[in-house]
Design an enzyme around this catalytic site. Structure first.
Site, PDB file in Angstrom:
ATOM      1  N   ARG A   1      34.006  60.577 -21.128  1.00  0.00           N
ATOM      2  CA  ARG A   1      33.596  61.922 -21.572  1.00  0.00           C
ATOM      3  C   ARG A   1      34.710  62.952 -21.513  1.00  0.00           C
ATOM      4  O   ARG A   1      34.775  63.814 -22.383  1.00  0.00           O
ATOM      5  CB  ARG A   1      32.317  62.385 -20.886  1.00  0.00           C
ATOM      6  CG  ARG A   1      32.299  62.729 -19.464  1.00  0.00           C
ATOM      7  CD  ARG A   1      31.103  62.142 -18.759  1.00  0.00           C
ATOM      8  NE  ARG A   1      31.440  60.784 -18.397  1.00  0.00           N
ATOM      9  CZ  ARG A   1      30.689  59.738 -18.653  1.00  0.00           C
ATOM     10  NH1 ARG A   1      29.532  59.896 -19.228  1.00  0.00           N
ATOM     11  NH2 ARG A   1      31.084  58.536 -18.303  1.00  0.00           N
ATOM     12  N   THR A   2      35.584  62.878 -20.535  1.00  0.00           N
ATOM     13  CA  THR A   2      36.636  63.903 -20.479  1.00  0.00           C
ATOM     14  C   THR A   2      37.556  63.762 -21.689  1.00  0.00           C
ATOM     15  O   THR A   2      37.855  64.730 -22.384  1.00  0.00           O
ATOM     16  CB  THR A   2      37.436  63.771 -19.166  1.00  0.00           C
ATOM     17  OG1 THR A   2      36.515  63.832 -18.070  1.00  0.00           O
ATOM     18  CG2 THR A   2      38.449  64.886 -19.009  1.00  0.00           C
TER      19      THR A   2
ATOM     20  N   LYS B   1      57.989  50.775 -19.294  1.00  0.00           N
ATOM     21  CA  LYS B   1      59.434  50.503 -19.392  1.00  0.00           C
ATOM     22  C   LYS B   1      60.206  51.340 -18.380  1.00  0.00           C
ATOM     23  O   LYS B   1      61.437  51.390 -18.423  1.00  0.00           O
ATOM     24  CB  LYS B   1      59.929  50.809 -20.805  1.00  0.00           C
ATOM     25  CG  LYS B   1      59.289  49.971 -21.887  1.00  0.00           C
ATOM     26  CD  LYS B   1      59.922  50.294 -23.242  1.00  0.00           C
ATOM     27  CE  LYS B   1      59.212  49.578 -24.371  1.00  0.00           C
ATOM     28  NZ  LYS B   1      59.692  50.043 -25.678  1.00  0.00           N
TER      29      LYS B   1
ATOM     30  N   ARG C   1      45.607  62.948 -17.994  1.00  0.00           N
ATOM     31  CA  ARG C   1      44.968  62.370 -16.793  1.00  0.00           C
ATOM     32  C   ARG C   1      45.899  61.288 -16.278  1.00  0.00           C
ATOM     33  O   ARG C   1      46.422  60.478 -17.058  1.00  0.00           O
ATOM     34  CB  ARG C   1      43.605  61.779 -17.143  1.00  0.00           C
ATOM     35  CG  ARG C   1      43.029  60.930 -16.005  1.00  0.00           C
ATOM     36  CD  ARG C   1      41.602  60.492 -16.253  1.00  0.00           C
ATOM     37  NE  ARG C   1      40.670  61.598 -16.127  1.00  0.00           N
ATOM     38  CZ  ARG C   1      39.347  61.469 -16.094  1.00  0.00           C
ATOM     39  NH1 ARG C   1      38.797  60.274 -16.204  1.00  0.00           N
ATOM     40  NH2 ARG C   1      38.559  62.510 -15.976  1.00  0.00           N
TER      41      ARG C   1
ATOM     42  N   HIS D   1      40.273  68.332 -10.793  1.00  0.00           N
ATOM     43  CA  HIS D   1      39.737  68.112 -12.135  1.00  0.00           C
ATOM     44  C   HIS D   1      39.199  69.469 -12.596  1.00  0.00           C
ATOM     45  O   HIS D   1      37.986  69.698 -12.648  1.00  0.00           O
ATOM     46  CB  HIS D   1      38.626  67.067 -12.054  1.00  0.00           C
ATOM     47  CG  HIS D   1      38.206  66.475 -13.357  1.00  0.00           C
ATOM     48  ND1 HIS D   1      38.511  67.033 -14.586  1.00  0.00           N
ATOM     49  CD2 HIS D   1      37.471  65.356 -13.623  1.00  0.00           C
ATOM     50  CE1 HIS D   1      37.987  66.282 -15.545  1.00  0.00           C
ATOM     51  NE2 HIS D   1      37.356  65.265 -14.985  1.00  0.00           N
TER      52      HIS D   1
END
Ligand code: NCD
Length: 338
Positions: free
Chosen positions: A57-58, A86, A107, A135
């Site tokens: 959902r975020t 990498k 995130r 958050h």
């Protein structure tokens, strides 16, 4: 705060009037989110939506929020297929992606990573969750939901009581929400968790210092009494060393219809940031409450779009221009309501 061009990393950046400004702009986004009108205010703009941890959902609501303002979304969702494997540094990734985008949502599993990333970014960065730390957009949508739910019962945030339940140690949503409630007056917090998963002491200390009442307990049923809101959380399995360790706590605190009726006030609002862990051994929020009028979890997810639209509009400085050149929605939709 001057939102224009600002990174949104922590709720600690906000004063109460900033939160209210976000809510006011979120309200103004309803015609677009409810499919009455189409806004083109961000036509041509690009969102770099970078999710290096699981998210539904975020990630999707940030993307939809940007689309609803007319912008394009470019996603990076998998560490395995990005240059991070990498050995690329956050600094280099930030320099590169900010060259391609007008705003970035990120995130990442490490505390502090989004702040570090933002230092090298040439465009505003919004924290979509940094490890167990914060958050902020979730906290804003949670508080926006609380405000709306309380308003409909002629109650207000100042003086309200909230029980937070579950993994309060690792849950970034409760860290951010409690630090946002910090800005209000006389909040009564009941923090219900196993002793090992308590809310970090610095957060509890700052709430108490600001004059709020904080009670910590491991006894769920007594903690549920007398609350305006109950905020349940999932055991944050991904923050434990092993799944077995998380299993110790899973399913310890469950809310279902019977427990709710036995312990809660008739108008207590039920919230959860989602995803709820619906496996039988967890099931912290039972589906037998799905039809309950006080279950606000899907109102939270809907409100998330409005809040995220507001954040984009504010940091890109178009909050007062969203209706300019807007057009009517032509397609059939049952979403539209006035
Ligand atoms: C939360 C998160 O990722 O912190 N989910 C969300 O963003 N709505 C809560 C969780 O994963 O338990």
């Amino acid at each position: 705060m001057d939102f224009r061009g600002t990174h949104i990393i922590s709720v600690k950046q906000f004063e109460r009037n900033d939160v209210e400004r976000v809510f006011e702009v979120a309200d103004s986004m309803e015609p677009f989110a409810h499919r009455n009108q189409i806004s083109k205010v961000l036509e041509g703009a690009i969102l770099g939506n970078m999710f290096f941890e699981p998210s539904t959902r975020t990630r999707v609501s940030f993307g939809c929020a940007f689309n609803l303002l007319g912008g394009h979304v470019r996603e990076t969702t998998d560490v395995e297929t990005s240059s991070i494997v990498k050995g690329e540094s956050l600094y280099d990734t930030a320099r590169v992606i900010s060259g391609y985008s007008d705003v970035i949502v990120m995130r990442h599993p490490q505390t502090g990573s989004v702040a570090e990333f933002s230092k090298a970014s040439r465009v505003p960065v919004i924290n979509g969750g940094d490890g167990a730390n914060e958050h902020p957009s979730q906290a804003l949508l949670d508080l926006y939901t609380i405000k709306k739910e309380l308003d409909s019962n002629s109650r207000q945030i100042d003086g309200m009581s909230i029980a937070m339940v579950g993994d309060l140690k690792h849950g970034r949503t409760v860290h951010s929400l409690s630090q946002l409630l910090y800005l209000y007056d006389n909040i009564k917090f009941t923090l219900i968790s196993p002793a090992e998963l308590k809310m970090p002491g610095d957060i509890v200390g700052s709430l108490k210092n600001a004059g709020h009442t904080v009670t910590e307990t491991a006894d769920m049923e007594s903690g549920l009494n007398d609350n305006d809101t109950i905020y349940l959380t999932r055991i944050q399995e991904e923050r434990f060393n092993t799944k077995l360790e998380a299993d110790i706590y899973r399913g310890r605190f469950r809310l279902n219809q019977a427990i709710y009726t036995r312990n809660c006030q008739p108008n207590t609002v039920i919230m959860h940031p989602l995803p709820r862990d619906s496996r039988v051994e967890a099931n912290e929020l039972d589906h037998d409450l799905n039809q309950h009028p006080n279950l606000a979890i899907f109102r939270q997810t809907d409100n998330g779009v409005l809040i995220r639209m507001a954040l984009f509009a504010l940091v890109l400085d178009v909050a007062d221009k969203t209706a300019r050149n807007s057009i009517e929605v032509e397609w059939y939709t049952e979403k539209r309501f006035n």
